[in-house]
Design an enzyme around this catalytic site. Structure first.
Site, short mmCIF file in Angstrom:
data_model
loop_
_atom_site.label_atom_id
_atom_site.label_comp_id
_atom_site.label_asym_id
_atom_site.label_seq_id
_atom_site.Cartn_x
_atom_site.Cartn_y
_atom_site.Cartn_z
N ARG A 202 0.83 -1.24 0.15
CA ARG A 202 -0.16 0.14 -0.17
C ARG A 202 0.96 1.39 0.14
O ARG A 202 1.62 1.32 0.90
CB ARG A 202 -0.77 0.07 1.19
CG ARG A 202 -1.78 -1.28 1.17
CD ARG A 202 -3.25 -1.29 2.10
NE ARG A 202 -3.86 -2.51 1.85
CZ ARG A 202 -4.83 -2.90 2.60
NH1 ARG A 202 -5.48 -1.69 3.32
NH2 ARG A 202 -5.27 -3.70 2.42
N GLU A 204 0.65 4.00 0.99
CA GLU A 204 0.15 5.15 1.95
C GLU A 204 1.28 6.10 2.50
O GLU A 204 2.22 5.53 2.95
CB GLU A 204 -0.47 4.42 3.32
CG GLU A 204 -1.62 3.49 2.85
CD GLU A 204 -2.07 2.73 3.87
OE1 GLU A 204 -1.46 2.41 4.84
OE2 GLU A 204 -3.59 2.67 4.13
N ARG A 210 1.88 2.17 13.13
CA ARG A 210 1.12 1.11 12.86
C ARG A 210 0.91 1.01 11.35
O ARG A 210 0.29 0.06 10.95
CB ARG A 210 0.15 1.18 13.77
CG ARG A 210 -0.94 2.31 13.47
CD ARG A 210 -2.18 2.61 14.20
NE ARG A 210 -2.68 3.63 13.93
CZ ARG A 210 -3.94 3.86 13.05
NH1 ARG A 210 -4.36 2.50 12.58
NH2 ARG A 210 -4.33 5.04 12.63
N HIS A 211 1.46 1.68 10.52
CA HIS A 211 1.47 1.31 9.18
C HIS A 211 2.67 1.26 8.51
O HIS A 211 3.86 1.84 8.86
CB HIS A 211 0.90 2.82 8.36
CG HIS A 211 -0.51 3.15 8.62
ND1 HIS A 211 -1.00 3.75 9.65
CD2 HIS A 211 -1.74 2.81 7.92
CE1 HIS A 211 -2.40 4.01 9.63
NE2 HIS A 211 -2.50 3.19 8.53
N GLU A 346 -6.86 -0.80 14.80
CA GLU A 346 -7.61 -1.64 14.28
C GLU A 346 -6.58 -2.75 13.44
O GLU A 346 -5.50 -2.50 12.90
CB GLU A 346 -8.38 -1.09 13.00
CG GLU A 346 -8.90 -1.79 11.89
CD GLU A 346 -8.74 -1.25 10.59
OE1 GLU A 346 -9.22 0.04 10.33
OE2 GLU A 346 -8.46 -1.92 9.75
N SER A 349 -10.27 -6.14 9.30
CA SER A 349 -11.73 -5.57 9.04
C SER A 349 -12.34 -6.56 8.10
O SER A 349 -11.41 -7.50 7.48
CB SER A 349 -11.35 -4.13 8.39
OG SER A 349 -10.51 -4.44 7.33
N ARG A 397 0.10 -6.22 12.81
CA ARG A 397 -0.52 -5.37 14.00
C ARG A 397 -0.95 -6.38 14.98
O ARG A 397 -1.09 -6.11 16.05
CB ARG A 397 -2.00 -4.78 13.27
CG ARG A 397 -1.29 -3.39 12.62
CD ARG A 397 -2.79 -2.69 12.10
NE ARG A 397 -2.38 -1.61 11.38
CZ ARG A 397 -3.26 -0.69 10.85
NH1 ARG A 397 -4.34 -0.76 11.25
NH2 ARG A 397 -2.66 0.18 10.26
P1 ATP Z 1 -7.91 0.71 6.61
O1 ATP Z 1 -7.85 -0.64 6.71
O2 ATP Z 1 -8.96 1.65 6.54
O3 ATP Z 1 -6.66 1.36 5.74
P2 ATP Z 1 -5.77 1.28 8.73
O4 ATP Z 1 -5.96 0.61 10.08
O5 ATP Z 1 -4.96 1.02 7.83
O6 ATP Z 1 -7.39 0.95 8.03
P3 ATP Z 1 -6.69 3.76 8.39
O7 ATP Z 1 -8.01 3.78 8.98
O8 ATP Z 1 -6.32 3.59 7.01
O9 ATP Z 1 -5.90 2.63 9.19
O10 ATP Z 1 -5.63 4.94 8.93
C1 ATP Z 1 -6.14 6.17 8.43
C2 ATP Z 1 -6.66 6.93 9.54
O11 ATP Z 1 -5.32 6.83 10.32
C3 ATP Z 1 -6.65 8.01 9.20
O12 ATP Z 1 -8.30 8.18 9.52
C4 ATP Z 1 -6.14 9.04 9.97
O13 ATP Z 1 -6.81 9.48 11.19
C5 ATP Z 1 -5.10 8.30 10.94
N1 ATP Z 1 -3.66 8.55 10.55
C6 ATP Z 1 -2.75 7.47 10.62
N2 ATP Z 1 -1.61 8.01 10.19
C7 ATP Z 1 -1.66 9.28 9.96
C8 ATP Z 1 -0.68 10.17 9.75
N3 ATP Z 1 0.44 10.18 9.48
N4 ATP Z 1 -1.14 11.50 9.53
C9 ATP Z 1 -2.66 11.63 9.79
N5 ATP Z 1 -3.58 10.76 10.39
C10 ATP Z 1 -3.14 9.57 10.23
P1 AMO Z 2 -8.08 -3.35 5.33
O1 AMO Z 2 -7.79 -2.23 4.37
O2 AMO Z 2 -8.99 -2.97 6.49
O3 AMO Z 2 -9.22 -4.37 4.66
O4 AMO Z 2 -6.85 -4.20 5.58
C1 AMO Z 2 -7.07 -5.51 6.43
C2 AMO Z 2 -6.17 -5.13 7.84
O5 AMO Z 2 -4.58 -5.04 7.16
C3 AMO Z 2 -3.98 -4.32 8.21
N1 AMO Z 2 -3.30 -3.42 7.28
C4 AMO Z 2 -2.19 -2.88 7.61
N2 AMO Z 2 -1.13 -3.01 8.43
C5 AMO Z 2 -0.29 -2.35 8.45
N3 AMO Z 2 0.29 -1.31 7.52
C6 AMO Z 2 -0.57 -0.95 6.66
N4 AMO Z 2 -0.28 -0.02 5.68
C7 AMO Z 2 -2.11 -1.65 6.72
N5 AMO Z 2 -3.00 -1.65 5.86
C8 AMO Z 2 -3.93 -2.65 6.26
C9 AMO Z 2 -4.72 -3.64 9.09
C10 AMO Z 2 -5.86 -3.94 8.42
O6 AMO Z 2 -7.05 -4.00 9.59
N6 AMO Z 2 -10.00 -6.56 1.89
C11 AMO Z 2 -10.20 -6.21 3.19
C12 AMO Z 2 -10.29 -7.20 4.22
C13 AMO Z 2 -11.53 -7.90 3.97
O7 AMO Z 2 -12.64 -7.35 4.06
O8 AMO Z 2 -11.42 -9.24 4.11
C14 AMO Z 2 -8.91 -5.13 3.64
O9 AMO Z 2 -7.89 -5.11 2.94
O10 AMO Z 2 -4.77 -4.69 10.31
#
Ligand code: ATP
Ligand code: AMO
Length: 423
Positions: A202, A204, A210-211, A346, A349, A397
């Site tokens: 990704r 991002e 946590r990313h 999170e 999902s 995570r």
């Molecule tokens: P998703 O599955 O939706 O990608 P995720 O657990 O990867 O879930 P996200 O919900 O994508 O997390 O994370 C995005 C959220 O995290 C944003 O709503 C934002 O509030 C917050 N966030 C994370 N890192 C940052 C950052 N560097 N700057 C601002 N917001 C951030």
């Molecule tokens: P989602 O986008 O929420 O759902 O991703 C699923 C889970 O993967 C982890 N995750 C990450 N962990 C670390 N760094 C990242 N950049 C990152 N992006 C995602 C998180 C997140 O909850 N297709 C759907 C899942 C489904 O519905 O089956 C999906 O990708 O723990």
């Protein structure tokens, strides 16, 4: 010397000689702490004694000897050497203190991960990771899930275009896979239960604890479900089983290395999204219905449920607008999607999917996507696609939260974030 004879191979983590005895600590196999190599001057030839007293910390050794019936070393494992062969010596002073006495910086432990892996704490974390993945595989196989491998070079993204890494595929535009979502769903038309242990790529532009831009996921998909509750049940049993397994396999070792494994909860509550924002707004947030929960909100909710005795919880019935096209609607505004949060992060999902062809096409359009670009996927919905659902769980995570660690980079050998492309 009485005892079983044997061989120890590994790296020297400490040395000490007192008079006619030398002690060499060697980190071997997948053991968390070193074995003590005891060398007694009168029991070895002069050459071995010279090697034993001159050996450098960090060297790779082969030790032949006897495992004594009575172990004196407080560390619990001992070999009395008869022969020592130095296989390789460090050419430079290692950048990390291999005795573990002086801590190095966070980044140095990443840059020299292979050296960090000679220290008990890092061994414990990555052994736990290996065991967690092993457990996932075994648990799901036993539940009748087929392990699959889907392409990581793909022609369409499933999780939104903004986070795709694009590449050139013989003149065609291709991407690194964000998730196996489309493939695992298509397979529901041929196999009722699948799982995949897979990287997620990704793009991002986050720099958070946590990313990562390359993370590892456990993807599950199952057909013939009655609702998303069937999926949550599998996820709940998996997470609870994983905690029990890690505790029974290495709970003491984790604790000895300062890693406190999360307690297995008695239950994982299901909290509707509307209830979650009610709680948050009563704590001083001002979240409008429909807003995504940001990091701070997630954290505050985590603390709220922790105080109630729940370290993890599902958030259910999200607004459909906040979820991807493949999620099934519930009524006009809600969806059959859920998240699993652990300690305010999170971790997974998922949800029930839209399996009806016409509704799926409508969902794609509603999200501003062109159904023609997804025809390879939607085609599978024409041949008896059963009701189905699944989840994607971030393994990094999960491990991070279960071990109480605050940075995802601690559980990934060679993390890929915006600023790290090597090592
Ligand atoms: P998703 O599955 O939706 O990608 P995720 O657990 O990867 O879930 P996200 O919900 O994508 O997390 O994370 C995005 C959220 O995290 C944003 O709503 C934002 O509030 C917050 N966030 C994370 N890192 C940052 C950052 N560097 N700057 C601002 N917001 C951030
Ligand atoms: P989602 O986008 O929420 O759902 O991703 C699923 C889970 O993967 C982890 N995750 C990450 N962990 C670390 N760094 C990242 N950049 C990152 N992006 C995602 C998180 C997140 O909850 N297709 C759907 C899942 C489904 O519905 O089956 C999906 O990708 O723990």
């Amino acid at each position: 010397m009485s005892g079983r004879t044997g061989i120890v191979e590994g790296w020297v983590s400490n040395v000490k000689s007192v008079g006619r005895i030398a002690f060499i600590e060697v980190i071997d196999g997948l053991q968390l702490s070193p074995i003590t190599v005891v060398v007694k001057r009168e029991q070895v030839d002069p050459e071995t004694w010279t090697v034993a007293t001159g050996v450098k910390i960090g060297s790779a050794l082969r030790v032949e000897g006897v495992f004594p019936e009575v172990v004196i070393s407080r560390k619990g494992r001992e070999i009395q050497a008869t022969k020592i062969t130095v296989l390789a010596e460090p050419l430079e002073l290692p950048p990390i203190d291999l005795t573990g006495k002086t801590p190095a910086s966070f980044d140095l432990y990443i840059e020299y991960r292979y050296l960090a892996l000679r220290l008990p704490r890092f061994r414990a974390i990555f052994l736990a990771r290996s065991k967690l993945i092993g457990f996932a595989r075994e648990y799901l196989s036993e539940q009748g899930f087929l392990e699959i491998n889907t392409p990581k070079i793909v022609g369409a993204g499933a999780e939104g275009g903004a986070t795709l890494f694009a590449l050139d595929y013989f003149g065609m535009k291709a991407y690194l896979s964000q998730s196996p979502q489309l493939y695992k769903q298509m397979l529901m038309c041929g196999v009722p239960r699948v799982f995949e242990i897979t990287p997620y790529f990704r793009a991002e532009k986050f720099s958070t604890p946590r990313h990562l831009n390359e993370s590892w996921g456990l993807d599950v998909e199952m057909a013939f479900i009655n609702s998303e509750e069937d999926v949550m049940k599998v996820l709940e049993d998996f997470v609870r089983g994983a905690i029990r397994y890690l505790r029974s396999e290495m709970g003491d070792d984790l604790r000895a290395n300062g890693l406190e494994l999360l307690e297995e909860p008695a239950s994982i509550p299901r909290v509707p999204y509307s209830r979650a924002i009610e709680i948050l707004n009563s704590m001083g947030f001002s979240i409008q219905w429909g807003d995504d929960l940001d990091t701070q909100a997630e954290k505050a909710l985590g603390e709220y449920f922790q105080r109630q005795g729940y370290p993890m919880y599902f958030i259910t019935q999200y607004p459909w607008d906040a979820k991807p096209f493949y999620i099934m609607k519930e009524g006009e505004r809600l969806s059959k999607a859920f998240d699993l949060d652990i300690s305010g992060i999170e971790v997974a999902s998922g949800g029930q999917r839209e399996h009806r062809y016409a509704e799926l096409i409508a969902n794609l359009r509603a999200k501003g996507l062109n159904p023609a670009e997804f025809s390879f996927y939607t085609q599978a919905f024409k041949y008896g696609m059963p009701p189905h659902g699944g989840f994607g769980l971030g393994l990094d995570r999960l491990l991070m939260t279960l071990l109480g660690l605050s940075n995802i980079r601690e559980v990934v050998l060679f993390p890929r974030d915006r600023f790290r492309l090597v090592p």
